[in-house]
Design a protein around this motif. Sequence first.
Motif, PDB file in Angstrom:
ATOM      1  N   LEU A 142      -7.729   4.347   3.627  1.00  0.00           N
ATOM      2  CA  LEU A 142      -7.445   4.850   2.281  1.00  0.00           C
ATOM      3  C   LEU A 142      -5.942   4.937   2.024  1.00  0.00           C
ATOM      4  O   LEU A 142      -5.464   4.569   0.941  1.00  0.00           O
ATOM      5  CB  LEU A 142      -8.105   6.210   2.082  1.00  0.00           C
ATOM      6  CG  LEU A 142      -9.630   6.197   1.966  1.00  0.00           C
ATOM      7  CD1 LEU A 142     -10.178   7.623   1.892  1.00  0.00           C
ATOM      8  CD2 LEU A 142     -10.083   5.401   0.742  1.00  0.00           C
ATOM      9  N   LEU A 143      -5.190   5.398   3.016  1.00  0.00           N
ATOM     10  CA  LEU A 143      -3.729   5.428   2.879  1.00  0.00           C
ATOM     11  C   LEU A 143      -3.176   4.016   2.755  1.00  0.00           C
ATOM     12  O   LEU A 143      -2.242   3.767   1.978  1.00  0.00           O
ATOM     13  CB  LEU A 143      -3.109   6.130   4.089  1.00  0.00           C
ATOM     14  CG  LEU A 143      -3.265   7.655   4.154  1.00  0.00           C
ATOM     15  CD1 LEU A 143      -2.654   8.194   5.437  1.00  0.00           C
ATOM     16  CD2 LEU A 143      -2.622   8.320   2.937  1.00  0.00           C
ATOM     17  N   CYS A 146      -3.755   2.772  -0.820  1.00  0.00           N
ATOM     18  CA  CYS A 146      -2.807   3.397  -1.754  1.00  0.00           C
ATOM     19  C   CYS A 146      -1.425   2.770  -1.633  1.00  0.00           C
ATOM     20  O   CYS A 146      -0.767   2.477  -2.650  1.00  0.00           O
ATOM     21  CB  CYS A 146      -2.720   4.895  -1.495  1.00  0.00           C
ATOM     22  SG  CYS A 146      -4.219   5.813  -1.929  1.00  0.00           S
ATOM     23  N   TYR A 147      -0.987   2.551  -0.402  1.00  0.00           N
ATOM     24  CA  TYR A 147       0.331   1.944  -0.183  1.00  0.00           C
ATOM     25  C   TYR A 147       0.405   0.549  -0.795  1.00  0.00           C
ATOM     26  O   TYR A 147       1.382   0.205  -1.497  1.00  0.00           O
ATOM     27  CB  TYR A 147       0.624   1.880   1.310  1.00  0.00           C
ATOM     28  CG  TYR A 147       1.742   0.915   1.662  1.00  0.00           C
ATOM     29  CD1 TYR A 147       3.066   1.203   1.347  1.00  0.00           C
ATOM     30  CD2 TYR A 147       1.453  -0.303   2.283  1.00  0.00           C
ATOM     31  CE1 TYR A 147       4.080   0.321   1.644  1.00  0.00           C
ATOM     32  CE2 TYR A 147       2.464  -1.193   2.587  1.00  0.00           C
ATOM     33  CZ  TYR A 147       3.775  -0.891   2.268  1.00  0.00           C
ATOM     34  OH  TYR A 147       4.773  -1.774   2.560  1.00  0.00           O
ATOM     35  N   ILE A 150       0.421   0.660  -4.662  1.00  0.00           N
ATOM     36  CA  ILE A 150       1.685   1.172  -5.197  1.00  0.00           C
ATOM     37  C   ILE A 150       2.797   0.157  -5.019  1.00  0.00           C
ATOM     38  O   ILE A 150       3.536  -0.159  -5.968  1.00  0.00           O
ATOM     39  CB  ILE A 150       2.057   2.510  -4.516  1.00  0.00           C
ATOM     40  CG1 ILE A 150       1.072   3.593  -4.924  1.00  0.00           C
ATOM     41  CG2 ILE A 150       3.486   2.922  -4.886  1.00  0.00           C
ATOM     42  CD1 ILE A 150       1.229   4.896  -4.166  1.00  0.00           C
ATOM     43  N   ILE A 174     -10.518  -1.560  -7.568  1.00  0.00           N
ATOM     44  CA  ILE A 174     -11.153  -0.303  -7.178  1.00  0.00           C
ATOM     45  C   ILE A 174     -12.620  -0.538  -6.826  1.00  0.00           C
ATOM     46  O   ILE A 174     -13.140   0.009  -5.837  1.00  0.00           O
ATOM     47  CB  ILE A 174     -11.020   0.741  -8.298  1.00  0.00           C
ATOM     48  CG1 ILE A 174      -9.552   1.161  -8.449  1.00  0.00           C
ATOM     49  CG2 ILE A 174     -11.896   1.960  -8.014  1.00  0.00           C
ATOM     50  CD1 ILE A 174      -9.293   2.086  -9.615  1.00  0.00           C
ATOM     51  N   SER A 177     -12.798  -2.143  -3.503  1.00  0.00           N
ATOM     52  CA  SER A 177     -12.447  -1.156  -2.477  1.00  0.00           C
ATOM     53  C   SER A 177     -13.610  -0.212  -2.198  1.00  0.00           C
ATOM     54  O   SER A 177     -13.847   0.182  -1.052  1.00  0.00           O
ATOM     55  CB  SER A 177     -11.217  -0.361  -2.913  1.00  0.00           C
ATOM     56  OG  SER A 177     -10.112  -1.215  -3.131  1.00  0.00           O
TER      57      SER A 177
END
Length: 200
Positions: A142-143, A146-147, A150, A174, A177
């Motif tokens: 999940l991190l 997000c990275y 972004i 999304i 994912s």
Amino acid sequence: MRKTLALLFCLIGWFAIIAQYYLMLKNSTVSFPETNIRFFSYFTILTNLIVALYFTRQVWSNPPSENKNPGILTGITVYIVIVGLVYQVILRSTWSPTGLQKVVDELLHSVIPVLVLIYWYLYENTSSLNYNQIPKWSIYPLLYLCYILIRGSFSGFYPYPFIDADTLGLLNVIANSIWILIFFIGLSMLLIRLGKSVHR
């Protein structure tokens, strides 16, 4: 036997990562700093790095080191198996590497996932596994997502086509994912179930 396998798998892992880094530098069309950022933006590279570090630790520690971090081997196994399956199902048909690149490609996406799965079957402390560990295992992917989203919004670089928000749109990314997350949870549950069914 355990440390011998850990050493062998460790050497294979580091060879594949270093060779891929060399090939990426050799074929790069962007600056050196950007090449390095992109190299470490691939889930495949990060996960294989985790695998290599894990086996390196196994070589230098007195087993079973998992007692201090129960379930860590299963979490790593889930990550690397997902790397392998996503590549085989979605990405393999998108390019045809040759030479050293083909060797490295197979090591990172096919050989190492199988080796980790074998090691998991032989040595995981299955008594430590429970379904409550799955949320903790999901933090890393999940991190990562997000990275990538972004940074991609600023740089325009997305390492995989199914998370390319500029091409697919954020909603489709999304959705993709979520499907991968569902698969991740399902695979985690399967390994826990299988692990508990195997006598140690």
